[in-house]
Write a protein that holds these residues in place. Structure first.
Motif, PDB file in Angstrom:
ATOM      1  N   MET A  97       0.848  -1.192   0.000  1.00 50.95           N
ATOM      2  CA  MET A  97       0.000   0.000   0.000  1.00 50.95           C
ATOM      3  C   MET A  97       0.886   1.246   0.000  1.00 50.95           C
ATOM      4  O   MET A  97       1.862   1.309   0.755  1.00 50.95           O
ATOM      5  CB  MET A  97      -0.885   0.010   1.257  1.00 50.95           C
ATOM      6  CG  MET A  97      -1.759   1.232   1.404  1.00 50.95           C
ATOM      7  SD  MET A  97      -2.611   1.275   3.008  1.00 50.95           S
ATOM      8  CE  MET A  97      -3.773  -0.051   2.810  1.00 50.95           C
ATOM      9  N   PRO A  98       0.583   2.232  -0.826  1.00 48.37           N
ATOM     10  CA  PRO A  98       1.411   3.445  -0.842  1.00 48.37           C
ATOM     11  C   PRO A  98       1.462   4.128   0.524  1.00 48.37           C
ATOM     12  O   PRO A  98       0.466   4.153   1.262  1.00 48.37           O
ATOM     13  CB  PRO A  98       0.699   4.349  -1.854  1.00 48.37           C
ATOM     14  CG  PRO A  98      -0.122   3.432  -2.688  1.00 48.37           C
ATOM     15  CD  PRO A  98      -0.517   2.299  -1.785  1.00 48.37           C
ATOM     16  N   CYS A  99       2.615   4.677   0.851  1.00 44.74           N
ATOM     17  CA  CYS A  99       2.720   5.502   2.054  1.00 44.74           C
ATOM     18  C   CYS A  99       1.913   6.777   1.805  1.00 44.74           C
ATOM     19  O   CYS A  99       1.461   7.034   0.687  1.00 44.74           O
ATOM     20  CB  CYS A  99       4.186   5.812   2.364  1.00 44.74           C
ATOM     21  SG  CYS A  99       4.975   6.949   1.201  1.00 44.74           S
ATOM     22  N   THR A 100       1.740   7.572   2.809  1.00 39.01           N
ATOM     23  CA  THR A 100       0.947   8.796   2.679  1.00 39.01           C
ATOM     24  C   THR A 100       1.500   9.709   1.585  1.00 39.01           C
ATOM     25  O   THR A 100       0.752  10.194   0.732  1.00 39.01           O
ATOM     26  CB  THR A 100       0.893   9.536   4.027  1.00 39.01           C
ATOM     27  OG1 THR A 100       0.282   8.654   4.991  1.00 39.01           O
ATOM     28  CG2 THR A 100       0.093  10.812   3.939  1.00 39.01           C
ATOM     29  N   ALA A 101       2.805   9.946   1.582  1.00 38.47           N
ATOM     30  CA  ALA A 101       3.400  10.844   0.582  1.00 38.47           C
ATOM     31  C   ALA A 101       3.245  10.291  -0.835  1.00 38.47           C
ATOM     32  O   ALA A 101       2.949  11.042  -1.769  1.00 38.47           O
ATOM     33  CB  ALA A 101       4.873  11.089   0.898  1.00 38.47           C
ATOM     34  N   CYS A 102       3.416   8.997  -1.002  1.00 37.03           N
ATOM     35  CA  CYS A 102       3.255   8.405  -2.341  1.00 37.03           C
ATOM     36  C   CYS A 102       1.791   8.457  -2.784  1.00 37.03           C
ATOM     37  O   CYS A 102       1.511   8.682  -3.960  1.00 37.03           O
ATOM     38  CB  CYS A 102       3.779   6.976  -2.376  1.00 37.03           C
ATOM     39  SG  CYS A 102       5.592   6.891  -2.396  1.00 37.03           S
ATOM     40  N   MET A 103       0.885   8.276  -1.857  1.00 40.20           N
ATOM     41  CA  MET A 103      -0.542   8.378  -2.202  1.00 40.20           C
ATOM     42  C   MET A 103      -0.859   9.794  -2.665  1.00 40.20           C
ATOM     43  O   MET A 103      -1.593   9.987  -3.634  1.00 40.20           O
ATOM     44  CB  MET A 103      -1.407   7.985  -1.006  1.00 40.20           C
ATOM     45  CG  MET A 103      -2.875   7.947  -1.310  1.00 40.20           C
ATOM     46  SD  MET A 103      -3.237   6.665  -2.523  1.00 40.20           S
ATOM     47  CE  MET A 103      -4.957   7.012  -2.817  1.00 40.20           C
ATOM     48  N   SER A 123       0.095   4.130   6.888  1.00 36.23           N
ATOM     49  CA  SER A 123      -0.283   4.994   5.766  1.00 36.23           C
ATOM     50  C   SER A 123      -1.695   5.567   5.919  1.00 36.23           C
ATOM     51  O   SER A 123      -2.601   4.892   6.387  1.00 36.23           O
ATOM     52  CB  SER A 123      -0.210   4.196   4.464  1.00 36.23           C
ATOM     53  OG  SER A 123      -0.667   4.977   3.384  1.00 36.23           O
ATOM     54  N   ASP A 124      -1.857   6.802   5.461  1.00 35.61           N
ATOM     55  CA  ASP A 124      -3.176   7.427   5.397  1.00 35.61           C
ATOM     56  C   ASP A 124      -3.802   7.260   4.012  1.00 35.61           C
ATOM     57  O   ASP A 124      -4.788   7.926   3.686  1.00 35.61           O
ATOM     58  CB  ASP A 124      -3.062   8.928   5.718  1.00 35.61           C
ATOM     59  CG  ASP A 124      -2.678   9.178   7.163  1.00 35.61           C
ATOM     60  OD1 ASP A 124      -3.200   8.477   8.049  1.00 35.61           O
ATOM     61  OD2 ASP A 124      -1.849  10.079   7.409  1.00 35.61           O
ATOM     62  N   ALA A 125      -3.239   6.368   3.193  1.00 41.44           N
ATOM     63  CA  ALA A 125      -3.712   6.182   1.818  1.00 41.44           C
ATOM     64  C   ALA A 125      -5.204   5.873   1.710  1.00 41.44           C
ATOM     65  O   ALA A 125      -5.882   6.467   0.869  1.00 41.44           O
ATOM     66  CB  ALA A 125      -2.889   5.101   1.120  1.00 41.44           C
ATOM     67  N   PRO A 126      -5.772   4.992   2.544  1.00 38.00           N
ATOM     68  CA  PRO A 126      -7.213   4.723   2.411  1.00 38.00           C
ATOM     69  C   PRO A 126      -8.077   5.968   2.622  1.00 38.00           C
ATOM     70  O   PRO A 126      -9.035   6.198   1.877  1.00 38.00           O
ATOM     71  CB  PRO A 126      -7.482   3.663   3.479  1.00 38.00           C
ATOM     72  CG  PRO A 126      -6.163   2.978   3.674  1.00 38.00           C
ATOM     73  CD  PRO A 126      -5.143   4.079   3.510  1.00 38.00           C
ATOM     74  N   GLU A 127      -7.711   6.790   3.584  1.00 42.31           N
ATOM     75  CA  GLU A 127      -8.459   8.022   3.855  1.00 42.31           C
ATOM     76  C   GLU A 127      -8.319   9.006   2.686  1.00 42.31           C
ATOM     77  O   GLU A 127      -9.289   9.659   2.280  1.00 42.31           O
ATOM     78  CB  GLU A 127      -7.947   8.649   5.155  1.00 42.31           C
ATOM     79  CG  GLU A 127      -8.693   9.885   5.584  1.00 42.31           C
ATOM     80  CD  GLU A 127      -8.149  10.482   6.872  1.00 42.31           C
ATOM     81  OE1 GLU A 127      -8.685  11.520   7.281  1.00 42.31           O
ATOM     82  OE2 GLU A 127      -7.193   9.940   7.463  1.00 42.31           O
ATOM     83  N   ILE A 128      -7.127   9.111   2.138  1.00 40.70           N
ATOM     84  CA  ILE A 128      -6.885  10.006   1.006  1.00 40.70           C
ATOM     85  C   ILE A 128      -7.662   9.521  -0.217  1.00 40.70           C
ATOM     86  O   ILE A 128      -8.294  10.314  -0.922  1.00 40.70           O
ATOM     87  CB  ILE A 128      -5.372  10.110   0.715  1.00 40.70           C
ATOM     88  CG1 ILE A 128      -4.652  10.776   1.896  1.00 40.70           C
ATOM     89  CG2 ILE A 128      -5.113  10.877  -0.576  1.00 40.70           C
ATOM     90  CD1 ILE A 128      -3.141  10.654   1.866  1.00 40.70           C
ATOM     91  N   VAL A 135     -10.523   4.519  -6.424  1.00 44.79           N
ATOM     92  CA  VAL A 135     -10.720   3.112  -6.083  1.00 44.79           C
ATOM     93  C   VAL A 135      -9.414   2.604  -5.492  1.00 44.79           C
ATOM     94  O   VAL A 135      -8.347   2.796  -6.074  1.00 44.79           O
ATOM     95  CB  VAL A 135     -11.085   2.285  -7.333  1.00 44.79           C
ATOM     96  CG1 VAL A 135     -11.095   0.798  -7.026  1.00 44.79           C
ATOM     97  CG2 VAL A 135     -12.419   2.740  -7.900  1.00 44.79           C
ATOM     98  N   MET A 136      -9.494   1.982  -4.327  1.00 46.79           N
ATOM     99  CA  MET A 136      -8.298   1.434  -3.692  1.00 46.79           C
ATOM    100  C   MET A 136      -8.667   0.074  -3.111  1.00 46.79           C
ATOM    101  O   MET A 136      -9.505  -0.010  -2.227  1.00 46.79           O
ATOM    102  CB  MET A 136      -7.787   2.365  -2.602  1.00 46.79           C
ATOM    103  CG  MET A 136      -6.489   1.923  -2.020  1.00 46.79           C
ATOM    104  SD  MET A 136      -5.768   3.249  -1.059  1.00 46.79           S
ATOM    105  CE  MET A 136      -4.303   2.438  -0.529  1.00 46.79           C
ATOM    106  N   GLU A 137      -8.043  -0.979  -3.645  1.00 49.19           N
ATOM    107  CA  GLU A 137      -8.404  -2.331  -3.230  1.00 49.19           C
ATOM    108  C   GLU A 137      -7.166  -3.204  -3.059  1.00 49.19           C
ATOM    109  O   GLU A 137      -6.195  -3.055  -3.795  1.00 49.19           O
ATOM    110  CB  GLU A 137      -9.301  -2.994  -4.280  1.00 49.19           C
ATOM    111  CG  GLU A 137     -10.650  -2.344  -4.423  1.00 49.19           C
ATOM    112  CD  GLU A 137     -11.494  -2.992  -5.526  1.00 49.19           C
ATOM    113  OE1 GLU A 137     -11.089  -4.045  -6.066  1.00 49.19           O
ATOM    114  OE2 GLU A 137     -12.548  -2.426  -5.837  1.00 49.19           O
ATOM    115  N   GLN A 138      -7.280  -4.107  -2.109  1.00 52.18           N
ATOM    116  CA  GLN A 138      -6.219  -5.088  -1.906  1.00 52.18           C
ATOM    117  C   GLN A 138      -6.429  -6.248  -2.883  1.00 52.18           C
ATOM    118  O   GLN A 138      -7.548  -6.721  -3.069  1.00 52.18           O
ATOM    119  CB  GLN A 138      -6.252  -5.597  -0.464  1.00 52.18           C
ATOM    120  CG  GLN A 138      -5.093  -6.489  -0.112  1.00 52.18           C
ATOM    121  CD  GLN A 138      -5.077  -6.870   1.362  1.00 52.18           C
ATOM    122  OE1 GLN A 138      -6.105  -6.850   2.033  1.00 52.18           O
ATOM    123  NE2 GLN A 138      -3.921  -7.221   1.861  1.00 52.18           N
TER     124      GLN A 138
END
Length: 152
Positions: A97-103, A123-128, A135-138
């Motif tokens: 999963m991308p880190c916050t900065a990468c997201m 990571s805060d990626a899901p919130e972002i 769309v963000m899925e595992q």
């Protein structure tokens, strides 16, 4: 015997398999991350992995201290974004999963769908993703994991 259309792997599985193969190129002995980008026709734009800036050859002891060298590593997603212009990539798959900065970077590049295998709890990626409607899925099952089943 040819496969039926229903047996064809999904686009997220395809992208994730590409990301996994890219991760094998990472020079980081502690964490190997790969990423792949697809355009709006599901064609491959590029693949990338985490590592040092191109052309830098560190001394061997550089890899001994994980904490010290970590700040010098370029993330797979950043390396990937260097391969396309804003709005060109619809899908990005990354092995973690991308880190916050990468997201945030992926959002700035207009990526619409992000798939990942491993969860990164810090990571805060899901919130972002939720805020920007991405769309963000595992994706846990993709061809690299299924090779044994496919060949039997």
């Amino acid at each position: 015997m040819p496969k039926k259309k229903s047996e064809r792997i999904s686009v997220p599985q395809y992208a994730m398999a590409l990301a996994h193969v890219a991760s094998l190129r990472s020079e980081d002995p502690y964490r190997k991350v790969g990423a792949a980008a697809l355009d709006y026709d599901n064609r491959v734009i590029g693949t990338a992995y985490n590592g040092l800036a191109p052309g830098y050859d560190p001394p061997e002891e550089f890899w001994d201290d994980r904490e010290r060298r970590q700040k010098f590593m370029l993330h797979a997603e950043v390396n990937l974004c260097s391969l396309f212009r804003r709005g060109e990539a619809r899908i990005v798959a990354t092995t973690t999963m991308p880190c916050t900065a990468c997201m945030q970077t992926l959002c700035a590049y207009g990526v619409k769908e992000i798939y990942y295998k491993e969860i990164y709890a810090a990571s805060d990626a899901p919130e972002i993703a939720k805020l920007y409607g991405i769309v963000m899925e595992q994706v846990k099952d993709f061809p690299v994991d299924l090779l044994g089943e496919m060949s039997s």
